[in-house]
Design an enzyme around this catalytic site. Sequence first.
Site, PDB file in Angstrom:
ATOM      1  CB  SER A   1     -20.430 -18.825  -5.038  1.00 38.16           C
ATOM      2  OG  SER A   1     -19.055 -18.577  -4.898  1.00 38.16           O
TER       3      SER A   1
ATOM      4  CE  LYS B   1     -12.266 -15.001   1.469  1.00 37.86           C
ATOM      5  NZ  LYS B   1     -11.192 -15.529   0.619  1.00 37.86           N
TER       6      LYS B   1
ATOM      7  N   GLY C   1      -0.848 -11.442  -0.026  1.00 35.50           N
ATOM      8  CA  GLY C   1      -2.167 -11.169   0.552  1.00 35.50           C
ATOM      9  C   GLY C   1      -2.773 -12.454   1.098  1.00 35.50           C
TER      10      GLY C   1
ATOM     11  CG  LEU D   1      10.745  -6.893   1.139  1.00 32.42           C
ATOM     12  CD1 LEU D   1      12.202  -6.592   1.429  1.00 32.42           C
ATOM     13  CD2 LEU D   1      10.612  -8.232   0.402  1.00 32.42           C
TER      14      LEU D   1
HETATM   15  P1  ATR Z   1      -5.985 -11.268  -1.642  1.00 29.22           P
HETATM   16  O1  ATR Z   1      -6.577 -11.471  -0.292  1.00 29.22           O
HETATM   17  O2  ATR Z   1      -6.956 -11.458  -2.779  1.00 29.22           O
HETATM   18  O3  ATR Z   1      -4.721 -12.027  -1.850  1.00 29.22           O
HETATM   19  P2  ATR Z   1      -4.872  -8.712  -0.802  1.00 29.22           P
HETATM   20  O4  ATR Z   1      -4.763  -9.216   0.564  1.00 29.22           O
HETATM   21  O5  ATR Z   1      -5.501  -7.378  -1.027  1.00 29.22           O
HETATM   22  O6  ATR Z   1      -5.678  -9.689  -1.759  1.00 29.22           O
HETATM   23  O7  ATR Z   1      -3.411  -8.756  -1.458  1.00 29.22           O
HETATM   24  C1  ATR Z   1      -3.126  -8.096  -2.618  1.00 29.22           C
HETATM   25  C2  ATR Z   1      -1.720  -8.441  -3.097  1.00 29.22           C
HETATM   26  O8  ATR Z   1      -1.527  -7.731  -4.316  1.00 29.22           O
HETATM   27  C3  ATR Z   1      -0.613  -7.996  -2.164  1.00 29.22           C
HETATM   28  O9  ATR Z   1       0.478  -8.865  -2.322  1.00 29.22           O
HETATM   29  C4  ATR Z   1      -0.283  -6.601  -2.721  1.00 29.22           C
HETATM   30  O10 ATR Z   1       1.030  -6.143  -2.425  1.00 29.22           O
HETATM   31  P3  ATR Z   1       1.315  -5.350  -1.040  1.00 29.22           P
HETATM   32  O11 ATR Z   1       1.354  -6.413   0.027  1.00 29.22           O
HETATM   33  O12 ATR Z   1       2.628  -4.715  -1.245  1.00 29.22           O
HETATM   34  O13 ATR Z   1       0.190  -4.395  -0.859  1.00 29.22           O
HETATM   35  C5  ATR Z   1      -0.390  -6.888  -4.186  1.00 29.22           C
HETATM   36  N1  ATR Z   1      -0.582  -5.659  -4.971  1.00 29.22           N
HETATM   37  C6  ATR Z   1      -1.714  -4.959  -5.113  1.00 29.22           C
HETATM   38  N2  ATR Z   1      -1.508  -3.916  -5.932  1.00 29.22           N
HETATM   39  C7  ATR Z   1      -0.210  -3.971  -6.323  1.00 29.22           C
HETATM   40  C8  ATR Z   1       0.616  -3.176  -7.200  1.00 29.22           C
HETATM   41  N3  ATR Z   1       0.129  -2.131  -7.843  1.00 29.22           N
HETATM   42  N4  ATR Z   1       1.910  -3.553  -7.352  1.00 29.22           N
HETATM   43  C9  ATR Z   1       2.407  -4.639  -6.725  1.00 29.22           C
HETATM   44  N5  ATR Z   1       1.679  -5.430  -5.894  1.00 29.22           N
HETATM   45  C10 ATR Z   1       0.389  -5.093  -5.697  1.00 29.22           C
END
Ligand code: ATR
Length: 280
Positions: A16, A66, A131, A156
């Site tokens: 940034s 955030k 996320g 889900l």
């Molecule tokens: P951001 O705010 O950057 O979007 P986050 O809120 O930590 O990050 O979200 C991470 C995303 O990556 C989520 O969709 C998470 O799935 P879950 O909701 O089931 O946790 C997904 N994710 C992280 N590691 C994963 C993995 N090993 N396999 C599948 N999905 C994963």
Amino acid sequence: MYQLGLIGYPIQHSLSPWIHHRLLDNAGLEGNYRLFEISPEEDFAEKIQELKSKEIKGFNVTVPYKQKIIPYLDGLDSTAEEMHAVNTVIHKNGKWYGYNTDGIGYLRSLEHAYPDFFNDLKNKVLILGAGGAARALFYALSQKGFVNIDIANRTLKKAEDIAQLGNNNSNTNVFTIEKANECLHNYDLIIQTTSVGMKSFGLKPIVTIERLKKDVIVSDIVYQPIVTKFLQDAEEHGARLLFGHTMLLYQAQYAFEIWTNKRIDLKDMENELLAILEGR
Ligand code: ATR
């Protein structure tokens, strides 16, 4: 004189400062953009008080603050309100207001690269992940009028929560990543928003691409590496690609616009940022 900055932790490697110094230069404005790292051990309230006592025009907010920043603000724009997450704060007439520029930033990056996609609001979109980023993208796309947005996620429940956002009018199906593997060919835009595929995550793609629709746009918000395995696979199947660093640039462009009222063309910055990221 625009005093700007970023709060978060850790932020030492943030891009940034580079982006906003280039925007200041391109806008012909005086100012600077500094890192205000706040470690989880520090007193957050005290640090924010300290920041607010400086002559500051605004700051960005990143992980893990955030949401935590919200009680310290005087108001939120409707998107930040809906997201329960703020990534941009502006100081205006003695008050502090929070915005969230991720969704609009993504839309701008998409519109810049593939304006034709916006000709048909019935285009089918699949968001992989649920996320914070997925939330922002889903909301922005449905506010823009896209009506066929599906979400696939490992958990889900998180995808179902996003599908409820803002009483949207879209027909949203929610399913698992395994199911997504089987139906990628139904979509006109596929957006990968999970951390899977990042350098630090071992590079393996979240889904296996076997068949894609003709002219599909495949997008990954991961930008380290720039060409994720997911994007490589998509390209081999004839997809048009949208790279993660462009969202980073356009969400910054919108934040800068909130602070300065100037929308700065990103002309050379995209290639320059690519070179920086490739050199890492
Ligand atoms: P951001 O705010 O950057 O979007 P986050 O809120 O930590 O990050 O979200 C991470 C995303 O990556 C989520 O969709 C998470 O799935 P879950 O909701 O089931 O946790 C997904 N994710 C992280 N590691 C994963 C993995 N090993 N396999 C599948 N999905 C994963």
